[in-house]
Design an enzyme around this catalytic site. Structure first.
Site, PDB file in Angstrom:
ATOM      1  N   MET A  55      -8.708   8.738  -0.217  1.00 40.50           N
ATOM      2  CA  MET A  55      -9.573   9.126   0.916  1.00 40.50           C
ATOM      3  C   MET A  55     -10.028  10.562   0.729  1.00 40.50           C
ATOM      4  O   MET A  55      -9.211  11.426   0.398  1.00 40.50           O
ATOM      5  CB  MET A  55      -8.802   9.017   2.222  1.00 40.50           C
ATOM      6  N   ASP A  82      -4.621   4.034  -1.981  1.00 40.86           N
ATOM      7  CA  ASP A  82      -5.758   4.415  -1.134  1.00 40.86           C
ATOM      8  C   ASP A  82      -6.182   5.852  -1.404  1.00 40.86           C
ATOM      9  O   ASP A  82      -5.400   6.780  -1.189  1.00 40.86           O
ATOM     10  CB  ASP A  82      -5.356   4.313   0.342  1.00 40.86           C
ATOM     11  N   SER A  92       0.846  -1.198   0.000  1.00 38.41           N
ATOM     12  CA  SER A  92       0.000   0.000   0.000  1.00 38.41           C
ATOM     13  C   SER A  92       0.880   1.247   0.000  1.00 38.41           C
ATOM     14  O   SER A  92       1.603   1.511   0.963  1.00 38.41           O
ATOM     15  CB  SER A  92      -0.909   0.002   1.230  1.00 38.41           C
ATOM     16  N   ASP A 109      -7.249  -6.025   3.731  1.00 33.37           N
ATOM     17  CA  ASP A 109      -6.665  -4.686   3.761  1.00 33.37           C
ATOM     18  C   ASP A 109      -6.659  -4.108   5.172  1.00 33.37           C
ATOM     19  O   ASP A 109      -7.714  -3.764   5.713  1.00 33.37           O
ATOM     20  CB  ASP A 109      -7.460  -3.780   2.807  1.00 33.37           C
ATOM     21  N   HIS A 160      -1.226  -1.100  -4.294  1.00 34.46           N
ATOM     22  CA  HIS A 160      -2.496  -0.683  -3.698  1.00 34.46           C
ATOM     23  C   HIS A 160      -2.455   0.828  -3.450  1.00 34.46           C
ATOM     24  O   HIS A 160      -1.524   1.354  -2.826  1.00 34.46           O
ATOM     25  CB  HIS A 160      -2.698  -1.437  -2.384  1.00 34.46           C
ATOM     26  N   HIS A 198      -8.250   1.817  -4.356  1.00 35.11           N
ATOM     27  CA  HIS A 198      -9.259   1.612  -3.316  1.00 35.11           C
ATOM     28  C   HIS A 198      -9.902   2.960  -3.012  1.00 35.11           C
ATOM     29  O   HIS A 198      -9.285   3.823  -2.375  1.00 35.11           O
ATOM     30  CB  HIS A 198      -8.542   1.022  -2.085  1.00 35.11           C
ATOM     31  N   MET A 208     -12.067   5.270  -1.103  1.00 34.59           N
ATOM     32  CA  MET A 208     -12.777   5.500   0.165  1.00 34.59           C
ATOM     33  C   MET A 208     -13.398   6.882   0.057  1.00 34.59           C
ATOM     34  O   MET A 208     -13.003   7.823   0.760  1.00 34.59           O
ATOM     35  CB  MET A 208     -11.789   5.402   1.337  1.00 34.59           C
ATOM     36  N   MET A 214     -12.052  -5.150   4.673  1.00 32.08           N
ATOM     37  CA  MET A 214     -11.280  -4.256   5.541  1.00 32.08           C
ATOM     38  C   MET A 214     -11.044  -4.953   6.879  1.00 32.08           C
ATOM     39  O   MET A 214     -11.997  -5.353   7.561  1.00 32.08           O
ATOM     40  CB  MET A 214     -12.029  -2.945   5.781  1.00 32.08           C
TER      41      MET A 214
HETATM   42  C1  DX5 Z   1      -6.735   1.858   5.323  1.00 38.87           C
HETATM   43  C2  DX5 Z   1      -6.193   1.551   3.945  1.00 38.87           C
HETATM   44  C3  DX5 Z   1      -5.151   0.483   3.897  1.00 38.87           C
HETATM   45  C4  DX5 Z   1      -3.848   0.862   4.536  1.00 38.87           C
HETATM   46  C5  DX5 Z   1      -3.133  -0.388   4.948  1.00 38.87           C
HETATM   47  O1  DX5 Z   1      -7.771   2.748   5.191  1.00 38.87           O
HETATM   48  O2  DX5 Z   1      -7.256   1.137   3.097  1.00 38.87           O
HETATM   49  O3  DX5 Z   1      -4.904   0.105   2.546  1.00 38.87           O
HETATM   50  O4  DX5 Z   1      -3.024   1.604   3.666  1.00 38.87           O
HETATM   51  O5  DX5 Z   1      -2.031  -0.030   5.696  1.00 38.87           O
HETATM   52  P1  DX5 Z   1      -1.452  -0.944   6.864  1.00 38.87           P
HETATM   53  O6  DX5 Z   1      -0.948  -2.198   6.194  1.00 38.87           O
HETATM   54  O7  DX5 Z   1      -0.356  -0.104   7.422  1.00 38.87           O
HETATM   55  O8  DX5 Z   1      -2.550  -1.212   7.824  1.00 38.87           O
HETATM   56 ZN    ZN Z   2      -6.776   0.217   1.104  1.00 41.13          ZN
END
Ligand code: DX5
Ligand code: ZN
Length: 218
Positions: free
Chosen positions: A39, A37, A10, A177, A35, A68, A70, A139
């Site tokens: 947000m 993320d 990630s 994840d 990956h 991903h 969010m 998740m």
């Molecule tokens: C959380 C993210 C994850 C995060 C995982 O909202 O969707 O993808 O980056 O990171 P670690 O492995 O540090 O929990």
């Molecule tokens: Zn993620």
């Protein structure tokens, strides 16, 4: 022989001031996907990165970008993230009023479709779309931040989801994840997980490539 898991570091946990170097490290490693993320500060209480950063990652990436989302109303941005380089796009069941339509939108654009579910959401929410999706992103922390503690109830969800997938004849992969590390990787894979996302565990290591290799070997 069981197939090797798909490893998806990630990028959220990477050094954002050195993204080119971090992406090159992933390119040279045994990782399969990157990956990413996204947000929005609304669906989750944090803001991560936007389209220009994804484009920049994609300029150097030799592995598929697993994006991903969010964000609320993700359908507004699916096409833009596809153009920015996404190969897999996951939307949250909790953020979609018309989940089936959103999945169709992603697939019609030629992208792989994933659906992410929060720790409190039952896998039964997926029953009517499981045959139409390529990935379920389970998740294992509450979304919004990297570096959180893995939620143990995830094992039960993986096993139940595995059963739902095989009974329905779906080909969906189970992606885990949040909080993935050397200790929970094996039991997760034994329970039926196919894809391991790992952020802090990979990027906080002094030898991320070795660590990725270790995860892949399970
Ligand atoms: C959380 C993210 C994850 C995060 C995982 O909202 O969707 O993808 O980056 O990171 P670690 O492995 O540090 O929990
Ligand atoms: Zn993620």
């Amino acid at each position: 022989m069981p197939t090797a898991p798909i490893i998806a570091p990630s990028i959220l946990a990477a050094d954002f001031a050195n993204l080119e170097k971090e992406v090159r490290m992933i390119n040279e490693s045994d990782a399969d996907w990157i990956h990413v993320d996204i947000m929005d500060g609304v669906f989750v209480p944090n803001i991560s990165m936007g389209l220009p950063v994804v484009e920049a990652i994609n300029r150097y990436a030799k592995k598929p970008l697993d994006v991903h989302l969010m964000i609320v109303q993700p359908e507004r941005y699916v096409e833009a993230f596809l153009k920015a380089g996404a190969k897999i796009i996951s939307v949250h069941v909790e953020a979609c009023k018309h989940l089936h339509r959103n999945i169709q939108q992603i697939r019609d654009l030629g992208c792989q479709a994933g659906v992410a579910i929060n720790p409190h959401t039952s896998i039964t929410e997926l029953e009517n779309v499981i045959q139409d999706i390529d990935v379920v992103c389970l998740m294992s922390v509450n979304p919004g931040f990297g570096g959180q503690k893995f939620i143990e109830n995830t094992y039960r969800k993986v096993a139940d989801l595995k059963r739902m997938i095989s009974e329905s004849g779906s080909n969906a992969l189970i992606e885990i994840d949040g909080g993935v590390n050397q200790t929970n990787a094996r039991p997760l894979l034994e329970a039926g997980a196919n894809v391991l996302v790992a952020g802090n565990f990979v990027f906080n290591s002094s030898n991320p490539k070795e660590l990725i290799k270790g995860l892949k070997k399970h």
